[in-house]
Each structure stands twice: as structure tokens, then as C-alpha cells.
Scaffold this active site. Structure first.
Site, PDB file in Angstrom:
ATOM      1  N   GLY A   7      26.858  35.923  40.363  1.00  0.00           N
ATOM      2  CA  GLY A   7      27.192  34.819  39.469  1.00  0.00           C
ATOM      3  C   GLY A   7      27.788  33.650  40.231  1.00  0.00           C
ATOM      4  O   GLY A   7      28.736  32.996  39.775  1.00  0.00           O
ATOM      5  N   ALA A   8      27.211  33.353  41.395  1.00  0.00           N
ATOM      6  CA  ALA A   8      27.835  32.440  42.351  1.00  0.00           C
ATOM      7  C   ALA A   8      28.033  31.019  41.838  1.00  0.00           C
ATOM      8  O   ALA A   8      28.938  30.319  42.296  1.00  0.00           O
ATOM      9  CB  ALA A   8      27.010  32.406  43.639  1.00  0.00           C
ATOM     10  N   ARG A  11      31.801  29.631  36.793  1.00  0.00           N
ATOM     11  CA  ARG A  11      33.209  29.277  37.025  1.00  0.00           C
ATOM     12  C   ARG A  11      33.935  30.344  37.826  1.00  0.00           C
ATOM     13  O   ARG A  11      34.636  30.043  38.798  1.00  0.00           O
ATOM     14  CB  ARG A  11      33.910  29.059  35.677  1.00  0.00           C
ATOM     15  N   MET A  12      33.776  31.594  37.414  1.00  0.00           N
ATOM     16  CA  MET A  12      34.453  32.668  38.125  1.00  0.00           C
ATOM     17  C   MET A  12      33.829  32.884  39.501  1.00  0.00           C
ATOM     18  O   MET A  12      34.532  33.144  40.484  1.00  0.00           O
ATOM     19  CB  MET A  12      34.391  33.958  37.298  1.00  0.00           C
ATOM     20  N   GLY A  96      34.292  43.166  37.397  1.00  0.00           N
ATOM     21  CA  GLY A  96      35.171  42.596  36.385  1.00  0.00           C
ATOM     22  C   GLY A  96      34.426  42.246  35.117  1.00  0.00           C
ATOM     23  O   GLY A  96      34.995  41.643  34.202  1.00  0.00           O
ATOM     24  N   THR A  97      33.153  42.614  35.048  1.00  0.00           N
ATOM     25  CA  THR A  97      32.345  42.387  33.849  1.00  0.00           C
ATOM     26  C   THR A  97      32.909  43.187  32.684  1.00  0.00           C
ATOM     27  O   THR A  97      33.321  44.336  32.856  1.00  0.00           O
ATOM     28  CB  THR A  97      30.889  42.815  34.118  1.00  0.00           C
ATOM     29  N   THR A  98      32.929  42.592  31.494  1.00  0.00           N
ATOM     30  CA  THR A  98      33.382  43.303  30.296  1.00  0.00           C
ATOM     31  C   THR A  98      32.241  43.391  29.286  1.00  0.00           C
ATOM     32  O   THR A  98      31.210  42.746  29.434  1.00  0.00           O
ATOM     33  CB  THR A  98      34.587  42.604  29.653  1.00  0.00           C
ATOM     34  N   PHE A 123      41.873  41.846  36.572  1.00  0.00           N
ATOM     35  CA  PHE A 123      42.297  41.998  37.963  1.00  0.00           C
ATOM     36  C   PHE A 123      43.593  41.271  38.274  1.00  0.00           C
ATOM     37  O   PHE A 123      44.059  41.287  39.412  1.00  0.00           O
ATOM     38  CB  PHE A 123      41.179  41.528  38.899  1.00  0.00           C
ATOM     39  N   HIS A 153      40.596  33.434  23.833  1.00  0.00           N
ATOM     40  CA  HIS A 153      39.815  33.017  24.996  1.00  0.00           C
ATOM     41  C   HIS A 153      38.996  31.771  24.662  1.00  0.00           C
ATOM     42  O   HIS A 153      38.893  31.372  23.507  1.00  0.00           O
ATOM     43  CB  HIS A 153      38.872  34.134  25.452  1.00  0.00           C
ATOM     44  N   LYS A 157      33.183  32.716  25.697  1.00  0.00           N
ATOM     45  CA  LYS A 157      33.256  34.173  25.886  1.00  0.00           C
ATOM     46  C   LYS A 157      32.378  34.859  24.848  1.00  0.00           C
ATOM     47  O   LYS A 157      32.447  34.544  23.655  1.00  0.00           O
ATOM     48  CB  LYS A 157      34.702  34.664  25.785  1.00  0.00           C
TER      49      LYS A 157
END
EC number: 1.17.1.8
Length: 265
Positions: A7-8, A11-12, A96-98, A123, A153, A157
Site C-alpha cells: 500500500g505504498a 497515507r499509511m 496492521g490490516t483490520t 501498533f 475514525h 474507514k
């Protein structure tokens, strides 16, 4: 340690790339994005105003070929595809995927037999400290207090409640000897009747650019205790994710979470 980022262009993803570039002892080995992304072929540091010499690619196996670990904060379907490739190539993962369903979580556990994986709802060191506070509070306030989890959020999201909110519920339920699957209440509307004293309620807010706010309310008669964590940026997530990747350096396989990374278990 050589780290690749999934996911480069997101934002994350951009924040993770910057964190890797700013951390001693690690290097950026690859940058992954979805097919069709306008960022493909660009230098991974372009949006940060830096040159990395690493081009963003959609070829998962090519990106992983030079990596020791892949950090993935994307979406469940993409992460599971990355897990399959990482398992094949022996590359560790920080996830960190939910929003995973039970089958997705089972796939992560299966992959962890072969590779080291840190899979966590959040994290941030502060959030993980909050989990410990909630465990203590739940045991002390086990009777006579109604428990509600409220989270907020940004408008983009796609899953609700957040993974962090669900983890908070799990921590509380475990401390109370309950099963969150049977005691969670995710929506209230119309004539609901009196509140079940053994339930754990969840409320969700979505709007604007809220990074992540979580509050757990223990509401008793005559008093109310609230334990909150509010994120003002994603920096703490990126810092924790790179810390988790370094934790995996000597872990050939196994499924870990951020509590393991921080030595809180």
C-alpha cells in the site's frame, strides 16, 4: 533488516516508508501497490520529497524477493494474497490490516507455522498500554458497571467497529470470563428493552479526518470511569510497526501481537 511496504502510495504506506527511511538498522527493500495505481513506477519516496532508488511495483513476488519482512496495512483480500506469497518466499510479515473474518484469521494462523507474523489491531505503544489498563479496570469493576466502547475514525474507514475497539472488547471480555461473540451489542434502535448487565456495547462514529479515538466507559450508579486514547497522527502506528518488524528478526515462525513485541505478556 530489509523491509518492504504494501500500500505504498496510501497515507499509511507513505508514513511507513518514511519511518523505515528514518530508522537505523533497517532499509527499504521494496514498495508494493495495487495494479493500475498511478504511483506504479514512481520512486517510493517521491511523495515524501526524497529519492529512495526503490520503484513502486505491483509484482508481489518481485517486491518480496529482496525483503526480510513485509509491512502490510491494506485490506483483508490484498493482505491474504500477500501472505500467500510471503509464505512461499519465506518473508516475515507485520500486519496492521483490520476487518478479517474468521477464515481470514485462520489463514494468518496457518501461515504463521511457516513464517513469523506480528498481527495486531493497533501498533501504537499508547494503545497497547491502554489494553493493559482496561484489563485491570475490568477486573476491579466486574460488577455493577455497564461497559460501552465508543470509537471514532475518518470518513474513509471501511470497517466498523474498528479493530482496536474490538480488541478492547476482547480484553475486557477475557478479564471478565465472558465470550465477546455472545455478549457484544453492536447496534441499538427502537424499543430495545433494558440493558443486559453482562453485555459490552459498541458505538461507532465516522467523519472528517479523525485518525482514531477510542473511549471505554464503565458506567456505575453515582460514578462513571472513562479510559480514552486519542491519536493525532499515524506516526505512532508507523513507529510500532517498524519496531514489530525488528522484533521478528530472530523469529523463524509464530504468530505474535504487539503485546509480545512490547513484553507486556
Amino acid at each position: 533488516m530489509n523491509i518492504a511496504i504494501a500500500g505504498a502510495s496510501g497515507r499509511m504506506g507513505r508514513m511507513l516508508i518514511e519511518q523505515v527511511l528514518n530508522t537505523e538498522g533497517v532499509s527499504l527493500a521494496g514498495a508494493l501497490d495495487v495494479p493500475g495505481s498511478p504511483a506504479l513506477g514512481q520512486d517510493a519516496g517521491l511523495l515524501l520529497g526524497r529519492q529512495t532508488g526503490v520503484a513502486i511495483s505491483s509484482d508481489v513476488e518481485a517486491v518480496l524477493a529482496g525483503a526480510d519482512c513485509l509491512i502490510d496495512f491494506t485490506r483483508p483480500e490484498g493482505t491474504l494474497a500477500h501472505v500467500a506469497a510471503a509464505k512461499k518466499l519465506g518473508v516475515k510479515m507485520v500486519i496492521g490490516t483490520t476487518g478479517f473474518d474468521e477464515a481470514g484469521k485462520a489463514a494468518l494462523a496457518e501461515a504463521a507455522r511457516s513464517i513469523g507474523i506480528v498481527f495486531a489491531a493497533n501498533f501504537s505503544v499508547g494503545v497497547n498500554a491502554t489494553f493493559k489498563l482496561l484489563e485491570v479496570a475490568a477486573r476491579l469493576l466486574s460488577t455493577g458497571y455497564d461497559i460501552e466502547v465508543i470509537e471514532a475514525h475518518h470518513r474513509f474507514k471501511v470497517d466498523a467497529p474498528s479493530g482496536t475497539a474490538l480488541k478492547m472488547g476482547e480484553v475486557i471480555a477475557d478479564a471478565l470470563g465472558r465470550d465477546l461473540k455472545t455478549c457484544a451489542v453492536y447496534a441499538r434502535e427502537g424499543h430495545t428493552g433494558e440493558r443486559n448487565p453482562n453485555s459490552i456495547g459498541f458505538a461507532t462514529v465516522r467523519g472528517g479526518d479523525i485518525v482514531g479515538d477510542h473511549t471505554v466507559m464503565f458506567a456505575g450508579i453515582g460514578e462513571r470511569i472513562e479510559i480514552s486514547h486519542k491519536s493525532s497522527s499515524r506516526q505512532s502506528y508507523a513507529d510500532g510497526a517498524v519496531r514489530a518488524a525488528r522484533f521478528l528478526a530472530d523469529k523463524p515462525n509464530g504468530l505474535f501481537d504487539m503485546q509480545d513485541v512490547l513484553g507486556l505478556k
